[in-house]
Design a protein around this motif. Structure first.
Motif, PDB file in Angstrom:
ATOM      1  N   LEU A   1       0.572  -1.429   0.530  1.00 27.90           N
ATOM      2  CA  LEU A   1      -0.048   0.256   0.595  1.00 27.90           C
ATOM      3  C   LEU A   1       0.999   1.477  -0.038  1.00 27.90           C
ATOM      4  N   ARG A   2       2.202   1.410   0.555  1.00 28.28           N
ATOM      5  CA  ARG A   2       3.231   2.188   0.706  1.00 28.28           C
ATOM      6  C   ARG A   2       3.304   2.982  -0.115  1.00 28.28           C
ATOM      7  N   THR A   3       3.680   1.895  -0.893  1.00 31.02           N
ATOM      8  CA  THR A   3       4.654   2.258  -3.127  1.00 31.02           C
ATOM      9  C   THR A   3       4.308   2.010  -3.958  1.00 31.02           C
ATOM     10  N   HIS A   4       3.147   0.668  -3.980  1.00 28.20           N
ATOM     11  CA  HIS A   4       2.194   1.065  -5.028  1.00 28.20           C
ATOM     12  C   HIS A   4       1.107   1.652  -5.240  1.00 28.20           C
ATOM     13  N   LEU A   5       0.242   2.641  -3.921  1.00 27.06           N
ATOM     14  CA  LEU A   5      -0.756   2.918  -3.970  1.00 27.06           C
ATOM     15  C   LEU A   5      -0.457   4.161  -4.794  1.00 27.06           C
ATOM     16  N   ASP A   6      -1.236   4.807  -6.220  1.00 26.71           N
ATOM     17  CA  ASP A   6      -1.045   5.988  -6.944  1.00 26.71           C
ATOM     18  C   ASP A   6      -1.751   6.977  -6.148  1.00 26.71           C
ATOM     19  N   LEU A   7      -0.564   8.149  -5.837  1.00 27.86           N
ATOM     20  CA  LEU A   7      -0.842   9.071  -4.879  1.00 27.86           C
ATOM     21  C   LEU A   7      -1.800  10.517  -6.207  1.00 27.86           C
ATOM     22  N   ALA A   8      -2.455  10.371  -7.233  1.00 28.68           N
ATOM     23  CA  ALA A   8      -2.497  11.304  -7.952  1.00 28.68           C
ATOM     24  C   ALA A   8      -4.381  10.565  -8.491  1.00 28.68           C
ATOM     25  N   PHE A   9      -5.386  10.829  -8.533  1.00 26.07           N
ATOM     26  CA  PHE A   9      -6.304  10.830  -9.551  1.00 26.07           C
ATOM     27  C   PHE A   9      -7.019  11.987 -10.528  1.00 26.07           C
ATOM     28  N   ASN A  10      -7.689  11.436 -11.276  1.00 30.29           N
ATOM     29  CA  ASN A  10      -8.485  12.100 -12.372  1.00 30.29           C
ATOM     30  C   ASN A  10      -9.329  12.733 -11.864  1.00 30.29           C
ATOM     31  N   SER A  11      -9.102  13.956 -11.611  1.00 26.86           N
ATOM     32  CA  SER A  11     -11.029  14.757 -11.523  1.00 26.86           C
ATOM     33  C   SER A  11     -11.834  15.232 -12.786  1.00 26.86           C
ATOM     34  N   GLY A  12     -11.361  15.046 -13.444  1.00 29.83           N
ATOM     35  CA  GLY A  12     -11.894  15.211 -14.580  1.00 29.83           C
ATOM     36  C   GLY A  12     -11.327  16.998 -15.339  1.00 29.83           C
ATOM     37  N   LYS A  13     -10.195  17.815 -14.165  1.00 28.68           N
ATOM     38  CA  LYS A  13     -10.083  19.133 -15.284  1.00 28.68           C
ATOM     39  C   LYS A  13      -9.439  19.104 -15.569  1.00 28.68           C
ATOM     40  N   GLY A  14      -8.492  18.137 -16.201  1.00 31.66           N
ATOM     41  CA  GLY A  14      -7.140  18.477 -17.070  1.00 31.66           C
ATOM     42  C   GLY A  14      -6.500  17.920 -16.581  1.00 31.66           C
ATOM     43  N   ALA A  15      -4.930  17.600 -15.930  1.00 29.06           N
ATOM     44  CA  ALA A  15      -4.486  17.252 -15.220  1.00 29.06           C
ATOM     45  C   ALA A  15      -4.377  16.309 -14.234  1.00 29.06           C
ATOM     46  N   PRO A  16      -3.610  15.063 -14.429  1.00 34.08           N
ATOM     47  CA  PRO A  16      -4.319  14.138 -11.743  1.00 34.08           C
ATOM     48  C   PRO A  16      -4.102  15.295 -11.449  1.00 34.08           C
ATOM     49  N   THR A  17      -5.103  14.788  -9.676  1.00 35.46           N
ATOM     50  CA  THR A  17      -5.008  16.368  -9.039  1.00 35.46           C
ATOM     51  C   THR A  17      -4.160  15.107  -7.545  1.00 35.46           C
ATOM     52  N   PRO A  18      -3.007  15.419  -7.434  1.00 35.90           N
ATOM     53  CA  PRO A  18      -2.484  14.350  -6.157  1.00 35.90           C
ATOM     54  C   PRO A  18      -2.776  14.712  -4.749  1.00 35.90           C
ATOM     55  N   PHE A  19      -2.585  13.922  -3.884  1.00 35.93           N
ATOM     56  CA  PHE A  19      -3.387  13.256  -2.546  1.00 35.93           C
ATOM     57  C   PHE A  19      -1.942  13.023  -2.193  1.00 35.93           C
ATOM     58  N   THR A  20      -2.571  13.527  -0.521  1.00 37.77           N
ATOM     59  CA  THR A  20      -1.744  12.187   0.269  1.00 37.77           C
ATOM     60  C   THR A  20      -3.157  11.849   1.348  1.00 37.77           C
ATOM     61  N   TRP A  21      -2.695  10.034   2.458  1.00 39.45           N
ATOM     62  CA  TRP A  21      -3.252   9.551   3.004  1.00 39.45           C
ATOM     63  C   TRP A  21      -2.267   9.329   4.193  1.00 39.45           C
ATOM     64  N   SER A  22      -2.984   9.410   5.177  1.00 42.21           N
ATOM     65  CA  SER A  22      -2.126   8.623   6.689  1.00 42.21           C
ATOM     66  C   SER A  22      -2.656   7.272   6.655  1.00 42.21           C
ATOM     67  N   ALA A  23      -2.590   6.440   7.812  1.00 41.97           N
ATOM     68  CA  ALA A  23      -3.094   4.995   8.441  1.00 41.97           C
ATOM     69  C   ALA A  23      -2.669   5.026   9.620  1.00 41.97           C
ATOM     70  N   GLY A  24      -3.400   4.433  10.828  1.00 43.59           N
ATOM     71  CA  GLY A  24      -2.862   3.822  11.750  1.00 43.59           C
ATOM     72  C   GLY A  24      -3.193   2.107  11.394  1.00 43.59           C
ATOM     73  N   LEU A  25      -2.088   1.481  12.267  1.00 44.42           N
ATOM     74  CA  LEU A  25      -2.537   0.066  12.007  1.00 44.42           C
ATOM     75  C   LEU A  25      -2.813  -0.446  14.022  1.00 44.42           C
ATOM     76  N   THR A  26      -3.224  -1.738  14.246  1.00 43.43           N
ATOM     77  CA  THR A  26      -3.418  -1.942  15.263  1.00 43.43           C
ATOM     78  C   THR A  26      -4.349  -3.434  15.414  1.00 43.43           C
ATOM     79  N   VAL A  27      -3.339  -4.441  16.211  1.00 38.10           N
ATOM     80  CA  VAL A  27      -3.879  -6.050  16.265  1.00 38.10           C
ATOM     81  C   VAL A  27      -4.836  -6.013  17.039  1.00 38.10           C
ATOM     82  N   ILE A  28      -5.938  -6.947  17.114  1.00 41.15           N
ATOM     83  CA  ILE A  28      -7.557  -7.207  17.736  1.00 41.15           C
ATOM     84  C   ILE A  28      -7.003  -8.800  18.425  1.00 41.15           C
ATOM     85  N   THR A  29      -6.164  -8.733  19.666  1.00 46.41           N
ATOM     86  CA  THR A  29      -6.296 -10.026  20.272  1.00 46.41           C
ATOM     87  C   THR A  29      -6.890 -10.249  21.600  1.00 46.41           C
ATOM     88  N   ALA A  30      -6.976 -11.115  22.436  1.00 48.09           N
ATOM     89  CA  ALA A  30      -7.595 -11.183  23.461  1.00 48.09           C
ATOM     90  C   ALA A  30      -6.970 -10.319  24.405  1.00 48.09           C
TER      91      ALA A  30
END
Length: 464
Positions: free
Chosen positions: A435-464
């Motif tokens: 996800l970190r390396t291959h996720l495309d950080l630009a999308f087609n907004s329909g207004k010409g050139a691709p629009t960049p964006f960023t995202w952030s995430a948190g990971l947790t483990v569910i255990t007893a």
């Protein structure tokens, strides 16, 4: 075996009707028994009432005899020196009570009969002699019936004051039988018919008095009621016929009542059992049919026991596949977000609860929460259309990057969650790295050139 509801109806109705008929018969018999018991009770009450009236009528004479016996013992009137006093007392006592024919003071051991009316015969003397010996003798007795000397003897023993165990003699009151006959003569015919009997030495029943409707003696059984302190018996024939056998025979109506209850229970239990058995069999067949519909394999006929189910199964079999397809479509709509293709929040919540339950049994899972940074600003800049394209672009990449068993869900706005069931950090580390390396950080907004964006995430483990 096929079962028709009409046949079940006939069976149940027949048993129900038989049960109701038996219940009606039991009710009639119980009513008859109660009526007979009431009639018997009325007859017993009438006999007791007549006995009480006779006792009340004779009580003054018995009391007078006892008082005179006590006075005679106290004043020693049986001695030969007190003939004048004795005569005056006897005359006074005889005139004080109505229907007293004669009053006698009979010394103990008297064996000579008195021919003065009413006569004192040897029968009277024998009665007094047995009383002197301490035998249990009747205190009232009719003597010389149907003769000019006919009378009822009422006597009381005179006890010697110096020796209480010694009987010095008897007070003997000869009273008119009309004292008794007047009571029974006044018995109303609607009450019944009564006779007062006295046993004879030959063992027969001598009728002392009677009253009421004598025709009842032929058609109605008598109720015997003994009169206390005498040998008399009061027989009464009630105006209402009393069947004592019916009044005491409760076994027959009880058996009818049990039979009625049994038939009523069977009228409900047998059809119910047959229907429940048919329903159970047909429910199993229906389950098999729906499984066949789900698998796309249908039989020509299914062994339904109820014809109604057989008719119902035809349209079900015809439209089964279409119904299942529609259900799958509805289920997919409730589980999938229409815009992004990710899972909906309700579906994610249900899966998360299941993950927590699995964690209690020792299974480890992981949860990734991802947010599109500055999503509100992107919505303000790109508008609804552009932001929808961003959501589709980001959700599609998440779905492609994770495993088929993982769940990607859109929570709200630009926030997404990824559930990794049955996976620890070691198993999902390659996925997170992808996800970190291959996720495309630009999308087609329909207004010409691709629009960049960023995202952030948190990971947790569910255990007893």
């Amino acid at each position: 075996m096929k079962i028709r509801l009409a046949h079940l109806w006939n069976v149940g109705t027949t048993l129900l009707v038989l049960g109701l008929l038996c219940a009606a018969a039991a009710t009639f018999m119980l009513t008859t028994v109660n009526n007979e018991a009431n009639s018997h009770q009325r007859a017993e009450t009438a006999a007791q009432l007549l006995s009480a009236q006779l006792t009340t009528q004779l009580a003054p004479y018995r009391n007078a005899a006892q008082k005179l016996a006590q006075r005679t013992a106290e004043q020693r009137l049986l001695t030969g020196k007190k003939l004048v006093e004795r005569a005056s007392i006897l005359d006074a006592k005889g005139s004080a009570l109505p229907r007293v024919l004669k009053v006698r003071l009979v010394p103990a051991g008297t064996s000579k009969r008195d021919s003065a009316l009413p006569e004192m015969t040897y029968v009277c003397l024998d009665l007094l002699e047995r009383s002197e010996r301490g035998e249990n003798v009747p205190k009232l007795e009719l003597h010389l019936p149907e003769t000019p000397s006919e009378h009822i003897d009422v006597f009381a023993p005179i006890v010697d004051s110096t020796n209480p165990k010694q009987v010095a003699g008897h007070v003997l009151l000869n009273i008119d039988p009309s004292v008794v006959t007047s009571v029974l003569a006044g018995l109303p015919a609607e009450t019944g018919y009564a006779e007062l009997h006295q046993p004879t030495p030959q063992g027969q029943a001598l009728v002392l008095a009677s009253g009421g409707d004598p025709t009842l003696k032929i058609s109605t059984p008598a109720i015997q009621h003994p009169f206390p302190d005498t040998g008399w018996t009061l027989a009464i024939w009630p105006a209402h016929r009393v069947n004592t056998a019916m009044a005491h025979n409760t076994g027959l109506w009880l058996a009818m009542a049990v039979l009625a209850v049994t038939l009523l229970v069977l009228s409900l239990a047998i059809p119910r059992r047959m229907i429940m058995s048919a329903f159970q069999n047909d429910s199993e067949v229906m389950t098999a049919m729906f499984n066949d519909i789900r698998n796309g394999v249908l039989m020509e006929q299914y062994p339904f026991r109820l014809d109604e189910f057989r008719q119902l199964a035809k349209p079900l079999r015809t439209s089964g596949e279409a119904m299942l397809e529609h259900l799958r479509s509805l289920e997919k709509q409730t589980q999938t977000d229409v815009l992004t293709g990710a899972a909906t929040l309700p579906y994610f919540t249900s899966r998360l609860k299941r993950i927590f339950q699995q964690a209690q049994t020792g299974f480890t899972s992981a949860l990734l929460l991802a947010d599109i940074d500055q999503f509100k600003d992107i919505v303000a800049q790109q508008g609804p259309t552009g932001s929808d394209r961003l959501l589709k672009h980001f959700a599609g990449q998440l779905i492609e990057a994770v495993r088929q068993s993982d769940v990607v869900a859109r929570l709200e706005g630009g926030r997404f969650a990824v559930l990794f069931p049955m996976a620890d950090l070691k198993k999902i580390e390659p996925i997170v790295q992808r996800l970190r390396t291959h996720l495309d950080l630009a999308f087609n907004s329909g207004k010409g050139a691709p629009t960049p964006f960023t995202w952030s995430a948190g990971l947790t483990v569910i255990t007893a």
